[in-house]
Design an enzyme around this catalytic site. Sequence first.
Site, PDB file in Angstrom:
ATOM      1  N   ASP A  10     -44.341 -35.904  29.977  1.00 15.11           N
ATOM      2  CA  ASP A  10     -45.091 -34.797  30.563  1.00 15.11           C
ATOM      3  C   ASP A  10     -44.470 -33.489  30.094  1.00 15.11           C
ATOM      4  O   ASP A  10     -43.257 -33.281  30.251  1.00 15.11           O
ATOM      5  CB  ASP A  10     -45.045 -34.861  32.094  1.00 15.11           C
ATOM      6  CG  ASP A  10     -45.811 -36.060  32.651  1.00 15.11           C
ATOM      7  OD1 ASP A  10     -46.426 -36.792  31.841  1.00 15.11           O
ATOM      8  OD2 ASP A  10     -45.795 -36.258  33.872  1.00 15.11           O
ATOM      9  N   ASP A  62     -57.392 -40.086  38.971  1.00 18.48           N
ATOM     10  CA  ASP A  62     -56.231 -39.752  39.799  1.00 18.48           C
ATOM     11  C   ASP A  62     -56.718 -39.615  41.235  1.00 18.48           C
ATOM     12  O   ASP A  62     -57.658 -38.865  41.512  1.00 18.48           O
ATOM     13  CB  ASP A  62     -55.599 -38.438  39.335  1.00 18.48           C
ATOM     14  CG  ASP A  62     -55.317 -38.445  37.831  1.00 18.48           C
ATOM     15  OD1 ASP A  62     -54.889 -39.496  37.323  1.00 18.48           O
ATOM     16  OD2 ASP A  62     -55.530 -37.406  37.175  1.00 18.48           O
TER      17      ASP A  62
END
Length: 243
Positions: free
Chosen positions: A8, A130
């Site tokens: 990330d 998500d």
Amino acid sequence: MQLYPAIDIRNGRCVRLLQGRRDDETVYGASPEEIALKWKEQGATYLHVVDLDGAFTGAAGNRSSVVSMLEQVDIPIQLGGGIRTTDSVETWLALGVRRVILGTAAVENPELVRLAVDRWGPERIVVGIDARAGRVAVNGWTSGASCSSLELANAMQEAGVCRIIYTEIDRDGTLNGLDTGATARLARESGMRVIASGGVASLDDLERASRYVADGLEGVVLGKSLYEGRIDLSEAVTKYQPA
């Protein structure tokens, strides 16, 4: 079962956020490229990369880091974060990204997903779902959508998508364990291939996930468990990823 070390990127650095919160960040390295090379050396055959700045703003914020990874690391990369137009999909695929992950766009502009699958094929386009308590979140997890995870998965299957990445937001970055039951249930009920993400803490999570491969759970994203030394990637690849 494919394992995906996660990288990330925020402000050019490799970080992890707790449950996606921008104010709860841990920095694991100033060079995402070096981290990518490290995971490759330990046996990674695919990387899961997220442009967090892009996820929050809708515009690519770490292009130079991703391009550098593509130039230096010769294993496939799936990339998400702020990819919300056909132009951005085309740009990343042309640069060498193997799969593009569409998240917010899948909720707010499902026709984009259909067009992308029609143009580049279902193996190049992945949808990221998500969720909190089964409800979908968008815009870098900062806002909620009106649909459930299963409703979105079914809609994406109708759009031609064959693979989704399912993340339990409340588990992400917590090391509280992967919710294999919910992930496998989503795979069975939707008929989609699912990559599980969020909460992986140990090899026990991978052992449980491996039992659901026949249900459609085809891979797992590994994040904080790698960075905190809870899982040795070389060992995990040897045990759970076919040669």
